[in-house]
Write a protein that holds these residues in place. Structure first.
Motif, PDB file in Angstrom:
ATOM      1  N   SER A  64       0.807  -1.225   0.000  1.00 51.27           N
ATOM      2  CA  SER A  64       0.000   0.000   0.000  1.00 51.27           C
ATOM      3  C   SER A  64       0.844   1.281   0.000  1.00 51.27           C
ATOM      4  N   SER A  65       2.148   1.165   0.270  1.00 55.74           N
ATOM      5  CA  SER A  65       2.996   2.363   0.263  1.00 55.74           C
ATOM      6  C   SER A  65       3.241   2.895  -1.141  1.00 55.74           C
ATOM      7  N   LEU A  66       3.051   2.053  -2.170  1.00 53.11           N
ATOM      8  CA  LEU A  66       3.320   2.473  -3.550  1.00 53.11           C
ATOM      9  C   LEU A  66       2.400   3.626  -3.959  1.00 53.11           C
ATOM     10  N   ARG A  67       2.991   4.679  -4.509  1.00 52.76           N
ATOM     11  CA  ARG A  67       2.193   5.800  -4.988  1.00 52.76           C
ATOM     12  C   ARG A  67       2.452   6.116  -6.459  1.00 52.76           C
ATOM     13  N   LEU A  68       3.631   5.683  -7.004  1.00 49.58           N
ATOM     14  CA  LEU A  68       3.991   6.025  -8.379  1.00 49.58           C
ATOM     15  C   LEU A  68       4.594   4.825  -9.086  1.00 49.58           C
ATOM     16  N   VAL A  69       4.002   4.498 -10.233  1.00 51.76           N
ATOM     17  CA  VAL A  69       4.541   3.477 -11.134  1.00 51.76           C
ATOM     18  C   VAL A  69       4.770   4.142 -12.478  1.00 51.76           C
ATOM     19  N   VAL A  70       5.945   3.914 -13.041  1.00 51.32           N
ATOM     20  CA  VAL A  70       6.261   4.420 -14.379  1.00 51.32           C
ATOM     21  C   VAL A  70       6.632   3.232 -15.243  1.00 51.32           C
ATOM     22  N   THR A  71       5.985   3.108 -16.389  1.00 49.79           N
ATOM     23  CA  THR A  71       6.240   1.960 -17.257  1.00 49.79           C
ATOM     24  C   THR A  71       6.287   2.422 -18.704  1.00 49.79           C
ATOM     25  N   GLY A  72       6.505   1.484 -19.589  1.00 49.77           N
ATOM     26  CA  GLY A  72       6.617   1.825 -21.004  1.00 49.77           C
ATOM     27  C   GLY A  72       7.528   0.841 -21.699  1.00 49.77           C
ATOM     28  N   ALA A  73       8.235   1.300 -22.748  1.00 45.01           N
ATOM     29  CA  ALA A  73       9.186   0.508 -23.543  1.00 45.01           C
ATOM     30  C   ALA A  73       8.502  -0.486 -24.472  1.00 45.01           C
ATOM     31  N   THR A  74       7.183  -0.623 -24.391  1.00 42.99           N
ATOM     32  CA  THR A  74       6.461  -1.519 -25.272  1.00 42.99           C
ATOM     33  C   THR A  74       4.983  -1.165 -25.180  1.00 42.99           C
ATOM     34  N   ILE A  75       4.137  -1.915 -25.879  1.00 45.08           N
ATOM     35  CA  ILE A  75       2.700  -1.669 -25.811  1.00 45.08           C
ATOM     36  C   ILE A  75       2.199  -1.999 -24.408  1.00 45.08           C
ATOM     37  N   VAL A  76       1.418  -1.102 -23.827  1.00 44.86           N
ATOM     38  CA  VAL A  76       0.914  -1.289 -22.475  1.00 44.86           C
ATOM     39  C   VAL A  76      -0.606  -1.498 -22.538  1.00 44.86           C
ATOM     40  N   PRO A  77      -1.098  -2.662 -22.163  1.00 46.91           N
ATOM     41  CA  PRO A  77      -2.552  -2.887 -22.184  1.00 46.91           C
ATOM     42  C   PRO A  77      -3.273  -1.947 -21.213  1.00 46.91           C
ATOM     43  N   VAL A  78      -4.401  -1.423 -21.643  1.00 49.48           N
ATOM     44  CA  VAL A  78      -5.184  -0.537 -20.773  1.00 49.48           C
ATOM     45  C   VAL A  78      -5.560  -1.249 -19.481  1.00 49.48           C
ATOM     46  N   VAL A  79      -5.896  -2.541 -19.592  1.00 46.74           N
ATOM     47  CA  VAL A  79      -6.318  -3.286 -18.403  1.00 46.74           C
ATOM     48  C   VAL A  79      -5.180  -3.383 -17.392  1.00 46.74           C
ATOM     49  N   LEU A  80      -3.926  -3.382 -17.848  1.00 43.79           N
ATOM     50  CA  LEU A  80      -2.804  -3.426 -16.915  1.00 43.79           C
ATOM     51  C   LEU A  80      -2.729  -2.135 -16.105  1.00 43.79           C
ATOM     52  N   ILE A  81      -2.898  -0.998 -16.779  1.00 48.63           N
ATOM     53  CA  ILE A  81      -2.908   0.283 -16.063  1.00 48.63           C
ATOM     54  C   ILE A  81      -4.021   0.286 -15.022  1.00 48.63           C
ATOM     55  N   GLU A  82      -5.189  -0.183 -15.418  1.00 52.65           N
ATOM     56  CA  GLU A  82      -6.339  -0.196 -14.506  1.00 52.65           C
ATOM     57  C   GLU A  82      -6.080  -1.115 -13.310  1.00 52.65           C
ATOM     58  N   ARG A  83      -5.445  -2.262 -13.553  1.00 50.38           N
ATOM     59  CA  ARG A  83      -5.169  -3.197 -12.452  1.00 50.38           C
ATOM     60  C   ARG A  83      -4.110  -2.649 -11.499  1.00 50.38           C
ATOM     61  N   ILE A  84      -3.102  -1.960 -12.036  1.00 53.75           N
ATOM     62  CA  ILE A  84      -2.092  -1.357 -11.161  1.00 53.75           C
ATOM     63  C   ILE A  84      -2.753  -0.346 -10.229  1.00 53.75           C
ATOM     64  N   GLN A  85      -3.714   0.397 -10.787  1.00 55.87           N
ATOM     65  CA  GLN A  85      -4.403   1.390  -9.975  1.00 55.87           C
ATOM     66  C   GLN A  85      -5.379   0.749  -8.989  1.00 55.87           C
ATOM     67  N   SER A  86      -6.164  -0.229  -9.454  1.00 53.64           N
ATOM     68  CA  SER A  86      -7.210  -0.801  -8.603  1.00 53.64           C
ATOM     69  C   SER A  86      -6.680  -1.891  -7.677  1.00 53.64           C
ATOM     70  N   ASP A  87      -5.921  -2.846  -8.215  1.00 54.06           N
ATOM     71  CA  ASP A  87      -5.470  -3.984  -7.407  1.00 54.06           C
ATOM     72  C   ASP A  87      -4.292  -3.630  -6.497  1.00 54.06           C
ATOM     73  N   LEU A  88      -3.407  -2.751  -6.972  1.00 54.51           N
ATOM     74  CA  LEU A  88      -2.263  -2.363  -6.152  1.00 54.51           C
ATOM     75  C   LEU A  88      -2.506  -1.047  -5.424  1.00 54.51           C
ATOM     76  N   GLY A  89      -3.552  -0.334  -5.805  1.00 54.42           N
ATOM     77  CA  GLY A  89      -3.878   0.924  -5.144  1.00 54.42           C
ATOM     78  C   GLY A  89      -2.917   2.045  -5.448  1.00 54.42           C
ATOM     79  N   VAL A  90      -2.267   1.981  -6.616  1.00 55.79           N
ATOM     80  CA  VAL A  90      -1.286   3.008  -6.976  1.00 55.79           C
ATOM     81  C   VAL A  90      -2.010   4.240  -7.501  1.00 55.79           C
ATOM     82  N   GLU A  91      -1.709   5.366  -6.924  1.00 58.03           N
ATOM     83  CA  GLU A  91      -2.397   6.611  -7.288  1.00 58.03           C
ATOM     84  C   GLU A  91      -2.017   7.098  -8.678  1.00 58.03           C
ATOM     85  N   THR A  92      -0.728   7.027  -9.017  1.00 63.03           N
ATOM     86  CA  THR A  92      -0.242   7.601 -10.276  1.00 63.03           C
ATOM     87  C   THR A  92       0.505   6.551 -11.090  1.00 63.03           C
ATOM     88  N   VAL A  93       0.044   6.329 -12.319  1.00 66.24           N
ATOM     89  CA  VAL A  93       0.720   5.439 -13.265  1.00 66.24           C
ATOM     90  C   VAL A  93       1.044   6.266 -14.508  1.00 66.24           C
TER      91      VAL A  93
END
Length: 513
Positions: A293-322
């Motif tokens: 729950s301490s995670l607040r920022l995830v930065v990713t890229g370098a390839t195609i990023v599925p929309v569902v992955l962004i949504e899961r990082i935010q919802s399942d991991l509770g990350v505020e900013t991707v």
């Protein structure tokens, strides 16, 4: 806050002044975990710089570092800059022949290499190769003490006199913003790796913009799985931490278990990485056992990023900013980025808008052009390639084709240079083709990137063979393993009688598959 410095030695002094007792580095990859405050890190950096001065390194000389992520890497990198020298990072996946070529071409006079780690001993490889002749070799003891002939052990190298430290401090004060900070090698369409010349001002402008966009502060703790030899780990990792007082937590060998353990134990707040990194964390059945729950920022890229992955990082991991971003080594890794208030679709399907200090536009052919504070000085010893890449108006021709929406968001749609991305690493087919063409009996090679669920893309090589010659798949792969880093290896080989060609004789790679 003091103004942002434009050299890394000045940034080191500023960090020591602002956050002397705050933790700069936590390295738990040891029997006795290493924790360095900013004052202690500064002392280590000065000692490394003094060690360079003692062995005869002059301002502008080159120092190569061939090692995985550990607390030694920022000490070596920042210590190199502190001595007025130029950093040459080496990909840990290189073969010794690839590393030797870059060491020779860059003119590095010092090589810092790691001892045994995860079954690989880079120090032993360097010591046994001709590249060690006439150079100072410094050994980093990772899993065992340094035991290689004609090398200087890390602790001994840092055992310097007070007079040497005084000289190192003088060197640091003399570093200017337009001095070279590093030479990072990136392959080109000709198949020959090019050395990208970046100055301190290019590097720190990008690092400052990246950190500002991520709203980093001295309360953040940054888990570093991106390799330090890459712009993502070095210029979007070590240097933003230096500028904003963020605690660095290096991890040399990624596993979701170790990443989650560190996030839980160290209350990690910032966690950049390739999309596959977050997929493995999300899908790990042990994830509920760790507090992420301490995670607040995830930065990713370098390839195609599925929309569902962004949504899961935010919802399942509770990350505020991707965030996702786009860059090249020629721009210190920084061209465009998404912002904290962008929606999941924008983050997943675009590379965002130009960083502060950068401009982006499209040529008449749709090629992405970039101009601004992060654009390199040029290529090492290659004025022709430099002139072909940076035009008279200062626009860098990226070789990528893209689109810009009405908000300025960039989407990459194709690659003029045939480059593909495998596991987050750029692979240039021409370089692989040059190597495979040396296999006995092979007459011509064409390499393309094909989709792969785990790596994003992997190489597939199409090969023609001379009449009466016998060449097997194993022959080609064995030669490739000897001469190419693992991420460049084609994962499949297909023998063909002829290649499809256009009227001028160029192979039509789009018809291969």
């Amino acid at each position: 806050m003091l103004p942002s410095p434009m050299t890394t030695p000045a940034a080191m002094h500023r960090a020591e002044e602002l956050w002397p007792d705050r933790v700069a580095v936590v390295d738990e990859q040891w029997a006795q975990p290493v924790r360095l405050t900013w004052s202690e890190l500064g002392d280590q950096v000065r000692k490394f710089a003094a060690g360079l001065v003692d062995v005869g390194v002059e301002p502008g000389d080159r120092v190569a570092v061939w090692a995985p992520n550990s607390h030694h890497w920022p000490v070596a990198a920042l210590g190199t800059h502190y001595a007025g020298a130029v950093l040459v990072p080496l990909n840990t996946r290189y073969t010794v022949s690839e590393a030797s070529d870059i060491i020779e071409r860059s003119g590095a006079t010092v090589v810092v290499a790691s001892g045994g780690f995860a079954g690989i001993d880079r120090l032993a490889e360097v010591s046994a190769s001709p590249v060690a002749e006439g150079r100072t070799v410094v050994g980093i003891p990772l899993e065992s003490p340094v035991d290689a002939p004609d090398t200087i052990a890390w602790d001994h190298f840092l055992d310097v006199s007070d007079d040497a430290i005084v000289l190192a401090r003088q060197r640091a004060d003399a570093v200017a913003e337009d001095d070279l900070s590093d030479i990072l090698f990136t392959s080109g369409t000709t198949g020959s790796p090019k050395g990208v010349l970046a100055e301190h001002r290019h590097t720190l402008a990008g690092s400052h913009a990246w950190a500002s966009n991520g709203r980093l502060s001295d309360t953040d703790r940054y888990l570093m799985v991106n390799p330090y030899f890459h712009t993502f780990g070095y210029k979007a990792g070590i240097l933003p931490c230096l500028l904003f007082g963020v605690t660095m937590i290096p991890l040399a060998v990624y596993s979701p278990t170790e990443a989650m353990r560190l996030i839980n134990a160290e209350k990690v707040t910032v966690f950049p990485g390739a999309p596959t990194i977050f997929q493995t964390v999300l899908d790990d059945p042990a994830r509920p056992d760790y507090d992420l729950s301490s995670l607040r920022l995830v930065v990713t890229g370098a390839t195609i990023v599925p929309v569902v992955l962004i949504e899961r990082i935010q919802s399942d991991l509770g990350v505020e900013t991707v965030l996702t971003a786009y860059g090249q080594t020629e721009t210190s890794g920084f061209v465009t980025t998404c912002r904290a208030d962008d929606d999941a679709v924008t983050v997943a399907t675009t590379c965002g808008r130009a960083y502060e200090g950068m401009e982006v536009k499209l040529s008449d052919q749709g090629e992405v052009l970039a101009r601004g504070a992060m654009v390199m000085r040029g290529y090492l010893d290659d004025p022709e390639a430099t002139a072909a890449t940076i035009d008279a108006d200062g626009w860098l021709h990226t070789g990528d084709v893209g689109t810009l929406d009405d908000r300025g968001n960039l989407t990459i749609t194709d690659r003029l240079k045939d480059m593909y991305i495998s596991g987050g690493f750029n692979v240039y087919p021409a370089e692989v083709e040059q190597v495979l063409a040396r296999v006995d009996g092979v007459t011509e090679v064409a390499v393309i990137g094909v989709p792969d669920e785990r790596m994003g893309e992997v190489g597939k090589a199409f090969v023609t063979v001379a009449a009466n010659a016998t060449v097997t798949v194993d022959d080609v792969l064995a030669y490739a393993r000897e001469h190419l880093a693992n991420f460049k290896l084609p994962r499949s080989i297909e023998f063909v009688d002829v290649f499809p060609r256009n009227p001028s004789g160029k192979v039509l790679k789009r018809e291969l598959g």
